[in-house]
Design an enzyme around this catalytic site. Structure first.
Site, PDB file in Angstrom:
ATOM      1  N   ASP A 112       0.862  -1.537   0.367  1.00 55.78           N
ATOM      2  CA  ASP A 112       0.181   0.051   0.041  1.00 55.78           C
ATOM      3  C   ASP A 112       0.659   1.195  -0.144  1.00 55.78           C
ATOM      4  OD1 ASP A 112      -2.192   1.414   0.251  1.00 55.78           O
ATOM      5  OD2 ASP A 112      -1.437   1.450   2.774  1.00 55.78           O
ATOM      6  N   GLU A 145      -3.791   6.688  -7.574  1.00 57.80           N
ATOM      7  CA  GLU A 145      -4.616   8.149  -7.231  1.00 57.80           C
ATOM      8  C   GLU A 145      -4.137   8.756  -7.767  1.00 57.80           C
ATOM      9  OE1 GLU A 145      -4.269   9.882  -2.977  1.00 57.80           O
ATOM     10  OE2 GLU A 145      -4.270   7.847  -2.863  1.00 57.80           O
TER      11      GLU A 145
END
Length: 280
Positions: free
Chosen positions: A83, A135
């Site tokens: 992550d 993102e």
């Protein structure tokens, strides 16, 4: 069962309109607790190892191998995911240790640089059978530079997904990282519009600050992967503090650590039910 690829969890959930709980690991106790909570809920789950977690342990391999070992003993499907990696070296390290998915975060770059870097990493990962999340711009609260007022435009989200070739996209719809209160208000109409515009599953970062009804509504509106970190840390730390306050002479970490682990497991079970992660 063996650890699974994240696409085997996220893909079917997205198609069925269910949520996927993706919970951040700090140490092996977190990994054990998250899996225990998922087993109690009868739901698949994602163990996430953040770049900050890697820095805490000094390297990716020890915590990744521990998480993979916990995943392989699980009675439900478990994926282990890297992550918020901001460097390509860490992405390559994830591939080397056997992780099959990454969230590559180039959101601090100007938009053209973000697109170019993310497309390069996504292509590299795709050649190796790895799944990539990214993102467009920083979610509120990350590194203290954005507020929950940040918003992703549906047209830009669609263009970014097409240009980068990512498998999932994290979008800004009103959440904020590291919130200790659960009062964030999501823009559910925007979630639905982005969902209609973007062909890949959507990811909600900063979910710890969103109340249960907001999380459930976000899944209904089109969110799939729901990232949770701070909420589990609150549960773990609160249980440890309570145990030590009740027994000030206690020094064995296994005894108070077990309380923290149990608290995390219970919160994971509860949240997976909120997300309808196991289905009807």
């Amino acid at each position: 069962m063996p650890a699974v690829a994240i696409g085997e969890i996220v893909g079917p959930a997205s198609a069925a309109g269910r949520g996927v709980g993706a919970f951040n690991v700090i140490g092996i106790e977190h990994a054990e607790a998250i899996v225990a909570g998922a087993e109690a809920a009868g739901a698949p789950v994602v163990l996430q190892i953040s770049q900050n977690c890697v820095a805490y342990h000094g390297a990716l391999e020890p915590i990744a191998r521990a998480a993979l070992a916990v995943a392989e003993r699980a009675a439900v499907p478990v994926a282990v995911h890297l992550d918020h990696a901001t460097g390509e070296d860490l992405v390559r390290a994830a591939a080397a240790v056997g992780l099959r998915s990454v969230m590559y975060d180039a959101s601090s770059l100007p938009y053209p640089g973000n697109v170019a870097a993310t497309a390069r990493v996504a292509a590299w990962c795709r050649e190796r059978g790895m799944w990539t999340e990214a993102e467009i711009g920083e979610i509120g609260g990350k590194d203290g530079v954005h507020s929950p007022r940040a918003r992703t435009r549906p047209d830009q989200a669609a263009a970014y997904a097409a240009a980068t070739g990512v498998d999932a996209l994290a979008v800004a719809v009103g959440s904020s990282h590291a919130m200790l209160t659960r009062d964030a208000v999501l823009d559910l109409d925007l979630v639905a519009r982005i969902h209609r515009a973007v062909p890949v599953p959507l990811v909600l970062h900063g979910s710890s600050g969103v109340p249960d009804e907001g999380l459930s509504a976000a899944v209904t509106a089109g969110m799939t992967k729901i990232n949770v970190a701070t909420q589990l840390n609150k549960a773990f730390t609160g249980a440890v503090r309570a145990r030590l306050a009740a027994d000030p002479a206690l020094v064995d970490p296994r005894r108070y650590g077990a309380d923290g682990r149990d608290a995390v497991a219970g919160e994971v079970t509860r949240l997976l039910r909120v997300l309808n992660a196991a289905g009807p």
